[in-house]
Design a protein around this motif. Structure first.
Motif, short mmCIF file in Angstrom:
data_model
loop_
_atom_site.label_atom_id
_atom_site.label_comp_id
_atom_site.label_asym_id
_atom_site.label_seq_id
_atom_site.Cartn_x
_atom_site.Cartn_y
_atom_site.Cartn_z
N ALA A 171 0.86 -1.19 0.00
CA ALA A 171 0.00 0.00 0.00
C ALA A 171 0.90 1.24 0.00
N PRO A 172 0.54 2.28 -0.75
CA PRO A 172 1.42 3.44 -0.87
C PRO A 172 1.74 4.07 0.48
N ALA A 173 3.02 4.36 0.70
CA ALA A 173 3.46 4.99 1.95
C ALA A 173 2.97 6.43 2.00
N SER A 174 2.88 6.98 3.21
CA SER A 174 2.44 8.37 3.34
C SER A 174 3.49 9.31 2.75
N LYS A 175 3.06 10.52 2.40
CA LYS A 175 3.98 11.51 1.84
C LYS A 175 5.13 11.78 2.80
N GLU A 176 4.80 11.84 4.10
CA GLU A 176 5.81 12.14 5.11
C GLU A 176 6.88 11.04 5.14
N ASP A 177 6.42 9.79 5.07
CA ASP A 177 7.39 8.68 5.12
C ASP A 177 8.28 8.66 3.89
N VAL A 178 7.66 8.92 2.73
CA VAL A 178 8.45 8.94 1.49
C VAL A 178 9.48 10.07 1.58
N ALA A 179 9.03 11.24 2.05
CA ALA A 179 9.93 12.40 2.16
C ALA A 179 11.09 12.07 3.08
#
Ligand SMILES: [Zn+2]
Length: 803
Positions: free
Chosen positions: A472-480
């Motif tokens: 499932a796609p990771a949150s924007k914060e985690d990707v950042a």
């Protein structure tokens, strides 16, 4: 191999078939049968929300949503959220459910099962679904009719459902003697949700996620004062780099501008020689090479110097998947490639054509790529070749000129990792193949840059990972944060050590290492299969292992002199990445003339892992892993030995696994064995391969003993050594030792996650790292009173000890 192929084929079929595998006949008001909606709802209620995401999805995605009974709506909504039922096709909620359909739902509703009964080859179950059926048979939840049939197409009765639900509840009472890993980790396994961004999740990830949360606060604090830092300070670099990651608006506006120049450069090449010139130029300017390259690394045979290593054109999709000859994989991958080409400016027609050509090209490369099993054997990937020999592999171009343009004029030889692939590469690098080589190069550029470009690119990556690996796609914060820390890890590491690591822990762990080395020495002295001469050499190597704990004594600044720019100052995320890569590439080009720095750390201190470096003959135990469940100053010695102790001993055993055994005390590949001893050692490694081979971890995920042999030898040596230490303790608590060890390996995954790891990971599945190891140790039998009829039992003559 063919077994694996068929089984993996099944995995993709399951992605789309879900509930409709056998068309249910119209419900004929038959009493005593379970309807499809009831089956799903009762299952969800029986297992509870533990490992499931509790969000209720909108059921209107089903064309027959109106037929769903009001009482079952919430449960079906949760089932939809968690992928237990699939959107887009008729649900037929009031029709009876077949036994096989129910098996598929059950496999999606519960990620983890014990495995302690024998599987069966049911005549009426399609091969593609046998794994799913047997997973439940092995866990004692379902069984066949006793006549060789499972009753796959029969409808599930109310009576059967009640029995199954009871058996699911009874999984809580799985005994240590049945499946030790499952029984010790039961509560964690049934209650751990798989976080977004993961296809598998284990204690290492849990601790890593907690370290990341701590460091995110550090980053947020620095980012708050962006614009106030002096140019060139580490705070300015961190703040401005982070700003280019989170400024998605500027990134979206720039579109493909940051890569446009490079796409055009590839387009402009009129011959393959020109294309190679372009690669040498982009490697110099942006630290990127989209075809194949050469680069220095430590010479395995003389670890004081660097050698030039070369690899050919590599596949982007793992070669195992390309070789399955599976139309669904082909289609899924080509759609992904085409979407990327379209985002980079191609029309749909052009993009689809390129995707098709690229897929065929990657299949050709995969056919000439060594297997993962071979690639994990050090002796197979160290293939020195003189420049003259190498040049002969490239009949259509001037390879010497290419290597010179890359900056390695002085190299007289290169070490080729995969000779077959390099040969094929030499054949393919020709004007005749210019078109496909350009497509390949552009794809390499686009897919490598995609994470740093627009949100549209991110969305394409996310949907591929979701469909292919079940992530499932990771949150924007985690990707950042993960993009940030991939570049700024040293700065973050300094902050981590200052705030979260104590020297008390460092000293304590250094003490544990001494204890382990001493126990290891005694074990080597007592080995009954090794001559004194080899024992002496092994002990010398053991005593020469350097141990690094916590963090480096000196902090190097890898970004010294590098200019990081925000969008306001004309920078971009990808631009910053290219600047950093270019400086690193430049630095690499000076290494052939320099001695190897033997004392440096190889990972940042917040890393939740541990390492052995054969060329340094050194182990690294970073600060990041020195916390529960691996290590706790307040835990008992037995618990810490089962955790961090086993990990340290594992790294030490890497010095003596099938790869490490080929390196001497100074980190050079050279033989210190007598011939007879080495032959016996290889036989023992072979026994370990057999012990770990062919075990079904999850449907269509079969362990590969050959792929995991070096890690399994290390696991086995580690626990034998740790056990010696505990045996010498007064009133030792063996349960604490074994249970702590089972806990550090707890893990859950999507089916695709298990399937991916089974073909790609050099470590055995975590379940086997516990169960297949402990069953070789007599104290384990004594502690849990394991008897010959118990599934965990292994006859004494079949138990293995290497070190
Ligand atoms: Zn290892």
């Amino acid at each position: 191999m063919s077994r694996m192929r068929n089984k993996l084929l099944a995995m993709l079929l399951c992605l789309t078939l879900m509930l409709t595998i056998i068309p249910a006949q119209a419900f004929a008001e038959t009493t005593g049968l379970v309807t499809r909606e009831q089956a799903v709802a009762e299952l969800i209620n029986a297992i509870g929300l533990g490992a499931l995401n509790e969000t209720v999805s909108d059921l209107s995605v089903f064309p027959d949503a109106a037929e769903i009974s009001a009482e079952y709506q919430d449960e079906l909504g949760i089932a939809l959220t968690n992928g237990i039922i699939a959107a887009g096709q008729a649900l037929n909620p009031k029709e009876p459910i077949t036994r096989l359909d129910f098996v598929l739902i059950l496999n999606r509703a519960i990620r983890e099962f014990p495995a302690f009964l024998a599987p069966s080859a049911f005549a009426d179950v399609p091969v593609a679904y046998l794994g799913e059926v047997n997973r439940l048979v092995r866990a004692g939840i379902l069984r066949g009719y006793g006549n060789g049939n499972f009753g796959a197409g029969d409808y599930l009765t109310q009576e059967q459902l009640a029995v199954i639900l009871d058996r699911i509840e009874a999984l809580a009472y799985t005994r240590p003697q049945d499946d030790f890993f499952y029984s010790i980790n039961y509560n964690w396994l049934i209650s751990t949700k798989l976080p977004a961004g993961y296809s598998y999740y284990m204690s290492f990830n849990e601790v890593d996620a907690s370290n990341s949360r701590k460091l995110m606060e550090v980053v947020a604090e620095i980012f708050k004062n962006k614009g106030t830092y002096k140019q060139g300070t580490k705070e300015q670099k961190m703040a401005d780099f982070y700003s280019t990651i989170v400024d998605t608006e500027s990134r979206n506006q720039q579109g493909i501008a940051p890569i446009k120049e490079y796409l055009e450069l590839v387009d402009q090449a009129n011959t393959v020689e020109e294309l190679l010139d372009t690669m040498a130029k982009t490697e110099k300017d942006a630290g990127m090479n989209f075809l194949f390259t050469f680069s220095p690394s430590v010479d395995l045979k003389n670890s004081t110097r660097y050698a030039l290593y070369g690899n050919g054109l590599s596949t982007y999709l793992p070669s195992v998947y390309l070789l399955m000859d599976n139309p669904q994989i082909a289609q899924f991958y080509q759609m992904f490639v085409a979407q990327l080409f379209m985002l980079a400016g191609d029309t749909q027609e052009q993009a689809l054509q390129k995707a098709q050509n690229l897929y065929a090209f990657e299949v050709l490369l995969a056919q000439n790529t060594m297997s993962n099993e071979e690639a994990n054997k050090i002796e197979k990937i160290y293939n020195p070749m003189s420049m003259d020999e190498l040049v002969k592999l490239f009949p259509h171009v001037d390879l010497k000129a290419y290597i010179r343009n890359l900056g390695y004029e002085s190299a007289k030889e290169a070490i080729i990792l995969d000779v077959g692939l390099m040969k094929k590469t030499g054949e393919l690098i020709s004007d005749e193949n210019l078109d496909i080589l350009k497509t390949y190069a552009k794809y390499a550029l686009i897919v490598g840059s995609a994470p740093y470009l627009t949100e549209d690119f991110r969305a394409v990556l996310d949907s591929f990972n979701q469909g292919f690996y079940g992530i499932a796609p990771a949150s924007k914060e985690d990707v950042a944060f993960s993009q940030f820390s991939s570049v700024m890890s040293t700065y973050l590491g300094q902050a981590y050590v200052e705030k979260y690591f104590s020297d008390e822990a460092k000293k304590d762990v250094e003490g544990i290492i001494k204890e382990i080395v001493a126990a290891y020495e005694k074990r080597i002295e007592k080995l009954d299969w090794m001559s004194d001469a080899t024992k002496q050499a092994a002990i010398t190597k053991l005593k020469n292992i350097k141990a690094y704990v916590g963090y480096p004594e000196e902090w190097n600044d890898p970004l010294e002199g590098i200019e990081i720019k925000s969008y306001e100052n004309g920078g971009s995320l990808l631009g910053n990445m290219m600047t950093i890569n270019a400086i690193m590439a430049k630095e690499a080009k000076t290494l052939l003339d320099k001695p190897v720095e033997k004392t440096g750390w190889i990972v940042p201190p917040q890393t939740v892992n541990a390492f052995y470096d054969a060329t340094k003959n050194a182990i690294f135990i970073p600060a990041g892993i020195l916390q529960p469940p691996f290590y706790d100053v307040n835990a008992s010695h037995e618990q810490n030995l089962g955790g961090i102790g086993a990990i340290i001993a594992h790294e030490i055993t890497h010095a003596f696994d099938n790869n490490g055994a080929q390196f001497d005390k100074d980190g050079n590949m050279s033989n210190w064995w007598t011939e007879t001893d080495y032959t016996v050692f290889q036989q023992k490694c072979h026994e370990v391969i057999e012990l770990f081979d062919g075990i079904e971890i999850a449907p269509n995920a079969i362990s590969n003993g050959n792929l995991t042999v070096s890690e399994s030898v290390s696991d086995l040596g580690a626990m034998a050594c740790i056990l010696d230490i505990v045996k010498a303790m007064p009133n030792a608590n063996y349960k604490e030792l074994f249970e702590s060890n089972a806990r550090i390996w707890r893990m859950t995954a999507t089916l695709q996650g298990y399937q991916f790891l089974a073909t790609q990971d050099s470590h055995a599945a975590n379940k086997l790292r516990v169960n297949q190891i402990l069953r070789n140790l007599q104290e384990f039998y004594d502690t849990y009173n394991i008897q010959p009829n118990d599934p965990m039992y292994l006859a004494p003559e079949d138990r293995i000890a290497v070190w």
